[in-house]
Motif scaffolding. Structure first.
Motif, PDB file in Angstrom:
ATOM      1  N   VAL A 137       0.858  -1.194   0.000  1.00 16.58           N
ATOM      2  CA  VAL A 137       0.000   0.000   0.000  1.00 16.58           C
ATOM      3  C   VAL A 137       0.882   1.228   0.000  1.00 16.58           C
ATOM      4  O   VAL A 137       2.086   1.162   0.237  1.00 16.58           O
ATOM      5  CB  VAL A 137      -0.936   0.008   1.233  1.00 16.58           C
ATOM      6  CG1 VAL A 137      -1.818  -1.228   1.260  1.00 16.58           C
ATOM      7  CG2 VAL A 137      -0.132   0.117   2.536  1.00 16.58           C
ATOM      8  N   SER A 138       0.274   2.369  -0.245  1.00 17.58           N
ATOM      9  CA  SER A 138       1.016   3.628  -0.147  1.00 17.58           C
ATOM     10  C   SER A 138       1.540   3.808   1.269  1.00 17.58           C
ATOM     11  O   SER A 138       0.923   3.375   2.246  1.00 17.58           O
ATOM     12  CB  SER A 138       0.107   4.805  -0.529  1.00 17.58           C
ATOM     13  OG  SER A 138      -1.088   4.792   0.238  1.00 17.58           O
ATOM     14  N   THR A 179     -11.025  15.789  -2.100  1.00 11.65           N
ATOM     15  CA  THR A 179      -9.847  15.381  -1.320  1.00 11.65           C
ATOM     16  C   THR A 179      -9.491  13.929  -1.594  1.00 11.65           C
ATOM     17  O   THR A 179      -8.309  13.578  -1.732  1.00 11.65           O
ATOM     18  CB  THR A 179     -10.101  15.600   0.182  1.00 11.65           C
ATOM     19  OG1 THR A 179     -10.404  16.983   0.413  1.00 11.65           O
ATOM     20  CG2 THR A 179      -8.891  15.208   1.014  1.00 11.65           C
ATOM     21  N   VAL A 180     -10.492  13.066  -1.693  1.00 11.92           N
ATOM     22  CA  VAL A 180     -10.230  11.670  -2.051  1.00 11.92           C
ATOM     23  C   VAL A 180      -9.567  11.601  -3.426  1.00 11.92           C
ATOM     24  O   VAL A 180      -8.575  10.895  -3.628  1.00 11.92           O
ATOM     25  CB  VAL A 180     -11.528  10.837  -2.043  1.00 11.92           C
ATOM     26  CG1 VAL A 180     -11.265   9.424  -2.572  1.00 11.92           C
ATOM     27  CG2 VAL A 180     -12.107  10.766  -0.630  1.00 11.92           C
ATOM     28  N   HIS A 181     -10.101  12.350  -4.377  1.00 14.54           N
ATOM     29  CA  HIS A 181      -9.518  12.359  -5.725  1.00 14.54           C
ATOM     30  C   HIS A 181      -8.076  12.867  -5.696  1.00 14.54           C
ATOM     31  O   HIS A 181      -7.186  12.288  -6.363  1.00 14.54           O
ATOM     32  CB  HIS A 181     -10.356  13.236  -6.654  1.00 14.54           C
ATOM     33  CG  HIS A 181     -11.704  12.665  -6.970  1.00 14.54           C
ATOM     34  ND1 HIS A 181     -12.704  13.383  -7.579  1.00 14.54           N
ATOM     35  CD2 HIS A 181     -12.222  11.416  -6.751  1.00 14.54           C
ATOM     36  CE1 HIS A 181     -13.780  12.627  -7.730  1.00 14.54           C
ATOM     37  NE2 HIS A 181     -13.512  11.426  -7.230  1.00 14.54           N
ATOM     38  N   ALA A 182      -7.845  13.924  -4.933  1.00 11.47           N
ATOM     39  CA  ALA A 182      -6.483  14.477  -4.856  1.00 11.47           C
ATOM     40  C   ALA A 182      -5.526  13.473  -4.228  1.00 11.47           C
ATOM     41  O   ALA A 182      -4.362  13.354  -4.653  1.00 11.47           O
ATOM     42  CB  ALA A 182      -6.495  15.775  -4.053  1.00 11.47           C
ATOM     43  N   ALA A 183      -5.990  12.740  -3.223  1.00  6.58           N
ATOM     44  CA  ALA A 183      -5.143  11.735  -2.580  1.00  6.58           C
ATOM     45  C   ALA A 183      -4.780  10.619  -3.565  1.00  6.58           C
ATOM     46  O   ALA A 183      -3.613  10.225  -3.667  1.00  6.58           O
ATOM     47  CB  ALA A 183      -5.849  11.153  -1.364  1.00  6.58           C
ATOM     48  N   LEU A 184      -5.781  10.130  -4.298  1.00  7.91           N
ATOM     49  CA  LEU A 184      -5.511   9.072  -5.274  1.00  7.91           C
ATOM     50  C   LEU A 184      -4.570   9.561  -6.365  1.00  7.91           C
ATOM     51  O   LEU A 184      -3.652   8.844  -6.774  1.00  7.91           O
ATOM     52  CB  LEU A 184      -6.826   8.590  -5.888  1.00  7.91           C
ATOM     53  CG  LEU A 184      -7.821   7.915  -4.939  1.00  7.91           C
ATOM     54  CD1 LEU A 184      -9.129   7.628  -5.663  1.00  7.91           C
ATOM     55  CD2 LEU A 184      -7.249   6.638  -4.354  1.00  7.91           C
ATOM     56  N   ASP A 185      -4.778  10.789  -6.810  1.00 12.94           N
ATOM     57  CA  ASP A 185      -3.920  11.342  -7.857  1.00 12.94           C
ATOM     58  C   ASP A 185      -2.489  11.528  -7.369  1.00 12.94           C
ATOM     59  O   ASP A 185      -1.545  11.491  -8.175  1.00 12.94           O
ATOM     60  CB  ASP A 185      -4.480  12.680  -8.345  1.00 12.94           C
ATOM     61  CG  ASP A 185      -5.800  12.526  -9.094  1.00 12.94           C
ATOM     62  OD1 ASP A 185      -6.113  11.390  -9.530  1.00 12.94           O
ATOM     63  OD2 ASP A 185      -6.528  13.531  -9.234  1.00 12.94           O
ATOM     64  N   ALA A 186      -2.314  11.714  -6.067  1.00 10.80           N
ATOM     65  CA  ALA A 186      -0.972  11.875  -5.493  1.00 10.80           C
ATOM     66  C   ALA A 186      -0.302  10.535  -5.204  1.00 10.80           C
ATOM     67  O   ALA A 186       0.841  10.511  -4.748  1.00 10.80           O
ATOM     68  CB  ALA A 186      -1.052  12.703  -4.214  1.00 10.80           C
ATOM     69  N   GLY A 187      -1.007   9.444  -5.427  1.00  6.60           N
ATOM     70  CA  GLY A 187      -0.415   8.127  -5.210  1.00  6.60           C
ATOM     71  C   GLY A 187      -0.843   7.430  -3.941  1.00  6.60           C
ATOM     72  O   GLY A 187      -0.369   6.327  -3.640  1.00  6.60           O
ATOM     73  N   VAL A 188      -1.734   8.054  -3.159  1.00 12.00           N
ATOM     74  CA  VAL A 188      -2.271   7.380  -1.978  1.00 12.00           C
ATOM     75  C   VAL A 188      -3.195   6.265  -2.451  1.00 12.00           C
ATOM     76  O   VAL A 188      -4.097   6.500  -3.255  1.00 12.00           O
ATOM     77  CB  VAL A 188      -3.040   8.368  -1.074  1.00 12.00           C
ATOM     78  CG1 VAL A 188      -3.725   7.626   0.066  1.00 12.00           C
ATOM     79  CG2 VAL A 188      -2.095   9.427  -0.532  1.00 12.00           C
ATOM     80  N   THR A 189      -2.966   5.059  -1.962  1.00 12.15           N
ATOM     81  CA  THR A 189      -3.810   3.936  -2.384  1.00 12.15           C
ATOM     82  C   THR A 189      -4.645   3.359  -1.254  1.00 12.15           C
ATOM     83  O   THR A 189      -5.683   2.745  -1.501  1.00 12.15           O
ATOM     84  CB  THR A 189      -2.957   2.795  -2.974  1.00 12.15           C
ATOM     85  OG1 THR A 189      -2.129   2.225  -1.943  1.00 12.15           O
ATOM     86  CG2 THR A 189      -2.084   3.291  -4.112  1.00 12.15           C
TER      87      THR A 189
END
Length: 332
Positions: A13-14, A39-49
């Motif tokens: 995981v990230s 915020t969820v979208h921004a997290a996923l786009d930053a590589g948070v999985t």
């Protein structure tokens, strides 16, 4: 974004996870649906999985919110960690834990529907049910693993003995538990057992529910819908002392060239490659502040300065109200 494994049997995981509880009203005050989804979208786009939720967060609202936010995303590009079992009354008052095998499968069915998915990556009872042997609960989740509805089994807020008993039924990927520079009771007995058995740790409350975020002020206590107003560490008799610890931590952060929140997150990440901090960011601004923390390297001197600023056991007040403390396998 770097990755870490959730134990020896869990997924990669990230190195930083996203906790979503605050994105639903009823935990930390009012929430903004559009901002939460962004915020969820921004997290996923930053590589948070790794995205963490629970079926009882705002009585299912949080899972519905994530289902909307994650719609259209490649299901293999993120991992859902879901807690279950905490019971609520019509006024959302706590009503115990239900971890009976039949209840496990029922809760899972609802979660899969609300999240809009056919499986969760890590499924875990949120607390120990004193009326149900942990072997029975884990056995029921194992059946869901065998059926393909769950990929891995986790635990939350249990003691070392319970971890051993659960792990004997099916490999446990990780324990989710509060762990921060303010809350370190996990270090005495639980963390050594996790490492002995090859079980990871996902740490929530890494900013002490905002107390060591660098953004908390005493006048925020008691805001409508914010449960921190009932938490001992935020009470009038304790908050001044605890914010003094935050100020001490801020001085270390300024010398390091980072924010106090980044330092607090980095401290948790520095406790081992088997530890994954969960950040409860509910706005893109707070997420943007948190993300650089995972690349912040703390030297031995840095860690020593943090220990001087916030010695183990220096926080005042329990981390939960008294009626909740009894349900925890590990205290402060």
């Amino acid at each position: 974004m770097r990755t870490r494994n959730l134990g020896s049997t869990g997924p990669a995981v990230s190195a930083l996870g996203l906790g979503s509880m605050g994105m639903s009203s009823g935990a930390y005050g009012l929430s903004d649906r559009a901002e939460s989804i962004a915020t969820v979208h921004a997290a996923l786009d930053a590589g948070v999985t790794l995205v963490d939720t629970a079926d009882f967060y705002a009585m299912g609202h949080n899972e519905l919110l994530l289902g909307e936010a994650l719609r259209g995303r490649d299901r293999d590009s993120y991992q859902l960690s879901v807690k279950f079992g905490q019971q609520r009354g019509p006024g959302r008052e706590a009503a115990g834990q239900d971890s009976r095998p039949a209840a496990v499968k029922n809760f899972l069915a609802y979660s899969l529907t609300r999240l809009g998915t056919d499986h969760v990556d890590v499924y875990r009872p949120s607390r120990l049910d004193p009326a149900v042997p942990i072997e029975d609960t884990i056995g029921a989740i194992k059946e869901m693993v065998d059926a393909g509805h769950v990929r891995h089994i986790g635990l939350s807020e249990v003691d070392a003995t319970t971890i051993r008993r659960a792990h004997a039924v099916h490999p446990i990927s990780d324990l989710q538990i509060e762990y921060s520079v303010l809350t370190r009771s996990v270090e005495a007995d639980v963390l050594p057992v996790l490492r002995e058995l090859g079980i990871g740790l996902t740490a929530y409350g890494v900013l002490g529910r905002g107390l060591i975020s660098g953004h908390w002020t005493p006048d925020r206590a008691g805001a409508p819908g914010d449960q921190r107003g009932f938490t001992p560490r935020f009470s009038a008799e304790n908050v001044t002392h605890n914010l003094a610890l935050t100020d001490a931590l801020r001085r270390v952060a300024e010398a390091k060239g980072c924010t106090v929140a980044q330092l607090a997150i980095a401290w948790v990440a520095a406790q081992g490659e088997d530890v994954v901090p969960l950040v409860g960011a509910r706005t893109r601004v707070r997420l943007a502040e948190a993300l650089p923390a995972i690349d912040l390297v703390l030297t031995e001197d840095d860690l020593a300065e943090i220990e001087k600023a916030v010695p183990a056991g220096s926080a005042r007040g329990d981390r939960y109200p008294a009626n909740h403390m009894a349900s925890l396998g590990v205290g402060n």
